[in-house]
Design an enzyme around this catalytic site. Structure first.
Site, PDB file in Angstrom:
ATOM      1  N   SER A 188       0.821  -1.211   0.000  1.00 26.63           N
ATOM      2  CA  SER A 188       0.000   0.000   0.000  1.00 26.63           C
ATOM      3  C   SER A 188       0.854   1.260   0.000  1.00 26.63           C
ATOM      4  CB  SER A 188      -0.902   0.020   1.236  1.00 26.63           C
ATOM      5  OG  SER A 188      -0.126   0.085   2.400  1.00 26.63           O
ATOM      6  N   LYS A 239       3.048  10.559   2.385  1.00 23.78           N
ATOM      7  CA  LYS A 239       3.115  11.352   1.160  1.00 23.78           C
ATOM      8  C   LYS A 239       4.170  12.454   1.315  1.00 23.78           C
ATOM      9  CE  LYS A 239      -0.468   9.824  -1.395  1.00 23.78           C
ATOM     10  NZ  LYS A 239      -0.672   8.600  -0.568  1.00 23.78           N
TER      11      LYS A 239
END
Lengths: 217, 217
Positions: free
Chosen positions: B137, B176
């Site tokens: 993921s 991120k």
DNA sequence: TATTATACCGAACTGATGTTCTTTGTCAAT
DNA sequence: ATTGACAAAGAACATCAGTTCGGTATAATA
């Protein structure tokens, strides 16, 4: 892991901190008298007494009747690590894509990279070297610009490992996951979104195995 | 780096190896008499003499007139490393995607991960913790299944850093690269093949900063 | 052979270092 | 006040550990 059964006092905690700092600064444990001076303990027998308490509390371990025999358990030991010579750069051009360092580069590296021993397995120290990845040419191997790649020469072949593969017909060396299938190699980019491909075993040489990848941010 | 100006003899090399092994085994340097016994040197003055030669050759350093003052230069020192508590797993489900460990998990971790100090910068030890990535993921952040992610709480915000971002409207936490742009965050997947996107600053919380990523193979 | 230089040994020395023990101080219970 | 229990200080001790130094063996040189 069991918590200390015994609460330690503030001065005992201060002494523990001093010992820890001493080891970190000097690379070796202090003597009782170092501790007495440095942590402002009133007497040597108090140092000895506090050390007993800290040992009971599980904070330290020490060899009795031996100089500088105390060690703080939370600190790593020299044997937990190795230093790996930094030997160059992985670039995106084929010729020098994944360089194989010569003896001189291994002995007189630009730099030494400290690596946890648990990461390099049972590799011999002299077989290890580090490369810096440049550009995003290794992105298929999940290796980013600036990543540190620890390589191992004289590896045992392990199916499914990540190797520096020299493709003689393309004059190119890259990092790929390798599976052996008869006389062919299946080279699989690390990125699952890319498809694997096959090459003849004669035209592919495994120059080294990737032992670990380290990315500082 | 200068090469040894003086060639060392076989017995001097053997003595050097013994000292190195002693440090790795015992976590502290040996005494002269340890060296004499262990490396089979005929006398103490020979140990002292050989140490002088090894120092001239750049192989060791030592504090004179101090017990256990010898150190092999090629060995890392305890201060070169820190130990980081292993506090859980990054999974692909949103709720526990990137967990924030509580005080108890930080003090009694499943495991301790040794990390080179140069990788964690000036971070306070108690702000650091390690997570294991599970599944793919995090592949957009160039983080692979099994990777070790070292996180830092109480970070200073640095534009363009990799952060654990909690998106409240999606009920999801992922890693991120983050850029601030007025009242909006630009969240950029680490993989350059994917496009960045914007979110409102109020609906995004930065829970921690990624300090480094380690991948064992 | 005599001389000189060098490497080497071993014992003695001096300061460092962990341990022990007596004395002193503190505090609570009687 | 007296006593006992405990903690703490400081000196004394025995061993540890780095250094020094005189003496011996070996080799090279003249």
């Amino acid at each position: 892991m069991a918590r200390p059964t015994q609460r330690i006092t503030e001065s005992q905690q201060a002494m523990l901190s001093y010992i820890q700092d001493y080891i970190l600064t000097n690379g070796r444990p202090p003597t009782f008298r170092d501790i007495q001076r440095g942590a402002n303990i009133s007497s040597l027998s108090m140092v000895s007494h506090y050390l007993d308490i800290l040992r009971e509390a599980g904070e330290i371990e020490f060899n009795e009747s031996s100089s500088r025999g105390v060690w703080v358990k939370s600190l790593p030991k020299p044997g937990d690590f190795v230093r790996v010579p930094m030997c160059g750069v992985i670039t995106c051009d084929g010729e020098h894509g994944v360089p194989t360092p010569d003896a001189d580069a291994l002995r007189n590296p630009e730099d030494w990279i400290p690596v946890a021993r648990s990461l390099v397995g049972n590799a011999k120290l002299e077989d290890l070297y580090a490369l810096r990845a440049r550009g995003d040419s290794m992105i298929d191997a999940m290796i980013n610009d600036g990543d540190l790649v620890i390589m191992r020469r004289n590896f045992d072949y392990k199916d499914g490992g990540l190797y520096a593969v020299m493709l003689s017909d393309r004059n190119e060396t890259t990092l790929k996951r390798v599976f052996k299938d008869g006389k062919k190699f299946k080279l699989k980019p690390e990125n699952p979104r890319l498809e694997p491909f096959w090459v003849d075993a004669r035209s592919a040489q495994l120059q080294g195995r990737v032992v670990c990848v380290v990315r500082a941010m």
